[in-house]
Design an enzyme around this catalytic site. Structure first.
Site, PDB file in Angstrom:
ATOM      1  N   GLY A  18      51.887  -0.380 -34.616  1.00 26.93           N
ATOM      2  CA  GLY A  18      53.060  -1.234 -34.496  1.00 26.93           C
ATOM      3  C   GLY A  18      54.268  -0.462 -33.981  1.00 26.93           C
ATOM      4  N   THR A  19      54.392   0.761 -34.422  1.00 24.17           N
ATOM      5  CA  THR A  19      55.527   1.580 -33.993  1.00 24.17           C
ATOM      6  C   THR A  19      55.511   1.758 -32.474  1.00 24.17           C
ATOM      7  OG1 THR A  19      55.540   2.746 -36.107  1.00 24.17           O
ATOM      8  CG2 THR A  19      56.618   3.858 -34.255  1.00 24.17           C
TER       9      THR A  19
ATOM     10  N   ASN B 185      59.486  -6.726 -44.000  1.00 27.58           N
ATOM     11  CA  ASN B 185      58.414  -6.060 -44.757  1.00 27.58           C
ATOM     12  C   ASN B 185      58.753  -5.877 -46.226  1.00 27.58           C
ATOM     13  OD1 ASN B 185      60.146  -4.384 -43.018  1.00 27.58           O
ATOM     14  ND2 ASN B 185      59.348  -2.667 -44.189  1.00 27.58           N
TER      15      ASN B 185
ATOM     16  N   GLN C 163      54.494  -8.078 -39.868  1.00 28.87           N
ATOM     17  CA  GLN C 163      54.239  -8.566 -41.228  1.00 28.87           C
ATOM     18  C   GLN C 163      53.803 -10.024 -41.285  1.00 28.87           C
ATOM     19  OE1 GLN C 163      53.819  -6.962 -43.941  1.00 28.87           O
ATOM     20  NE2 GLN C 163      54.662  -4.948 -43.451  1.00 28.87           N
TER      21      GLN C 163
ATOM     22  N   SER D  74      50.201  -5.163 -35.714  1.00 32.53           N
ATOM     23  CA  SER D  74      49.591  -3.894 -36.129  1.00 32.53           C
ATOM     24  C   SER D  74      48.305  -4.160 -36.904  1.00 32.53           C
ATOM     25  CB  SER D  74      50.586  -3.123 -37.009  1.00 32.53           C
ATOM     26  OG  SER D  74      49.949  -2.003 -37.581  1.00 32.53           O
ATOM     27  N   GLY D  75      47.270  -3.372 -36.602  1.00 30.54           N
ATOM     28  CA  GLY D  75      45.956  -3.603 -37.204  1.00 30.54           C
ATOM     29  C   GLY D  75      45.914  -3.415 -38.708  1.00 30.54           C
ATOM     30  N   HIS D  76      46.585  -2.360 -39.208  1.00 29.27           N
ATOM     31  CA  HIS D  76      46.339  -2.017 -40.613  1.00 29.27           C
ATOM     32  C   HIS D  76      47.026  -2.945 -41.605  1.00 29.27           C
ATOM     33  CE1 HIS D  76      50.001   0.492 -41.826  1.00 29.27           C
ATOM     34  NE2 HIS D  76      50.192   0.397 -40.523  1.00 29.27           N
TER      35      HIS D  76
ATOM     36  N   THR E 153      42.736   6.874 -22.525  1.00 26.56           N
ATOM     37  CA  THR E 153      41.400   6.298 -22.742  1.00 26.56           C
ATOM     38  C   THR E 153      41.427   5.419 -23.979  1.00 26.56           C
ATOM     39  OG1 THR E 153      40.411   8.211 -21.688  1.00 26.56           O
ATOM     40  CG2 THR E 153      38.957   6.865 -23.059  1.00 26.56           C
TER      41      THR E 153
ATOM     42  N   CYS F 207      57.304   3.329 -45.931  1.00 26.31           N
ATOM     43  CA  CYS F 207      57.659   4.391 -44.994  1.00 26.31           C
ATOM     44  C   CYS F 207      58.861   5.190 -45.471  1.00 26.31           C
ATOM     45  CB  CYS F 207      57.952   3.796 -43.620  1.00 26.31           C
ATOM     46  SG  CYS F 207      56.568   2.873 -42.991  1.00 26.31           S
TER      47      CYS F 207
END
Ligand code: PLP
Length: 394
Positions: A71-72, A150, A178, A198-200, A236, A324
């Protein structure tokens, strides 16, 4: 001891189906998607399938999705792209309550000579559109406003803001990290030019994200090198993680309607019980317009960190402030921007749930919290001040 995980706005458990979808891409299908041979070429097609899965979740076309590392990176890329494609404009608007991935990038821009306006929020963490209208000018390169916060879960009126900015032809980016996967969103109804996910946060692994870039939006890549991602993000491809993100989005798209109700039921049960059974507890954020999984509660006159340590003894994971920034004891910039009293900021705890939480886990938190708060108040100097009615200066 079993982990009772209530910190899903910090990160989520990777779904088993997501992990299973990724594993073949480490040892079996390890070719480079850019290679000419069939072994590599087949992987290119799998990446395109993942792009379709991400696109489906947010209602975009697949070729409007760029895979990134997080995300960052998506946030940095969006902001930098707007700056690069509007070279004469020197004004950026954001809010005081963004994630550091936007806030600190904007501070960096200030040091480079850009003028950054940080919009305020009210005591419930809501954004006032009037404050945006007052600062829009001809020098504006970009507006970047998060979709949902968040820390509090408060949702901003991105659709309304988007219409205002579209009329004025201003580039609009939203950090939707979020909200994606927690509530249905569709970029066909959201007048944004770029959107970060963001994936996580949605049961895919850490280290994979995506940026939606609406067709027709002028774009300048952040990572410059090879031709990957149609020349929009060199490097890649992180194949296995892209496949995992695709799977996580596919699962979210199928189950989101059902999960919203389930997660909200658990969150409300937890929140209502804590508010009833712990004196001097209050919600931070607009109760009417919040993510269904998030509850940010201030337990006044105790330290949030002390609460977390005692919860930890039962295997319960929660958070005070955003993950964070939790390495330092700096009070949350979000709660400060809302004007929350110091005694309440320091006693704030965020519980954030996911589809994997169970009712009995919520019951455990409900069982242990009132005792934890009571005991901490007995030993805390702030608790003593509560008893004597003094509090401490804010
Ligand atoms: N934006 C928001 C609102 C977040 O909550 C986070 C992570 O906590 C990020 C951006 C950063 O995402 P990532 O950890 O994928 O870089």
């Amino acid at each position: 001891m079993k982990t009772l995980y209530f910190d899903n706005n910090a990160t989520t458990q990777v779904a088993q189906e997501v992990l299973d979808s990724m594993l073949p891409y480490f040892r079996e299908f390890y070719g480079n998607p850019s290679s000419m041979h069939t072994f590599g070429g087949q992987i290119y097609r799998k990446i395109e399938e993942a792009r379709e899965q991400v696109a489906l979740l947010i209602g975009s076309d697949p070729d409007e999705i760029i895979f990134t590392s997080c995300g960052t990176e998506s946030n940095n890329t969006a902001i930098m792209s707007a700056i690069e494609t509007n070279p004469t404009k020197k004004h950026v608007i954001t809010t005081k309550v963004e994630h550091p991935a936007v806030l600190n990038f904007c501070k960096h821009l200030s040091r480079k000579g850009y003028r950054v306006t940080y919009l305020p929020v009210d005591s419930k963490g809501r954004l006032e559109i009037d404050s945006l209208l007052q600062v829009i000018d001809d020098d504006l390169a970009l507006v970047s406003i998060m979709h949902a916060n968040n820390e509090t879960g408060v949702i901003f009126p991105i659709e309304k803001i988007g219409h205002i900015l579209k009329e004025r032809k201003v580039v609009f980016h939203t950090d939707a990290v979020q909200i994606v996967g927690k509530l249905p969103i569709n970029v066909k109804d959201l007048p944004v030019d770029m959107l970060t996910l963001s994936g996580h946060k949605i049961h895919a692994p850490k280290g994979i994200g995506a940026l939606y870039v609406r067709k027709g939006t002028r774009f300048y890549p952040y990572l410059i090198g090879g031709h990957q991602e149609n020349g929009r993000r060199a490097g890649t491809e992180n194949v296995a993680f892209i496949i995992g993100l695709g799977k996580a989005c596919e699962i979210a798209a199928k189950s989101i309607q059902k999960e919203v109700g389930f997660v909200k039921h658990l969150r409300d049960k937890l929140e209502n019980s804590l508010l009833s059974n712990c004196p001097d507890a209050s919600i931070n954020g607009d109760k009417e317009n919040r993510l269904p999984n998030t509850s940010n509660i201030s337990f006044e006159f105790v330290e949030g960190e002390a609460i977390l340590l005692l919860l930890n003894e039962y295997g319960i994971c929660a958070s005070s402030g955003s993950a964070c920034t939790s390495g330092s004891l700096e009070p949350s910039h979000v709660l400060r921007a809302m004007g929350v009293r110091n005694t309440a900021i320091h006693g704030s705890v965020r519980f954030s749930l996911s589809r994997y939480n169970q009712e009995r886990e919520v019951d455990k938190v409900i069982e242990v919290m009132p005792e934890i708060i009571k005991n901490l108040r007995l030993i805390s100097p702030f608790g003593q001040e509560r008893l004597t009615g003094k509090g401490y200066a804010s």
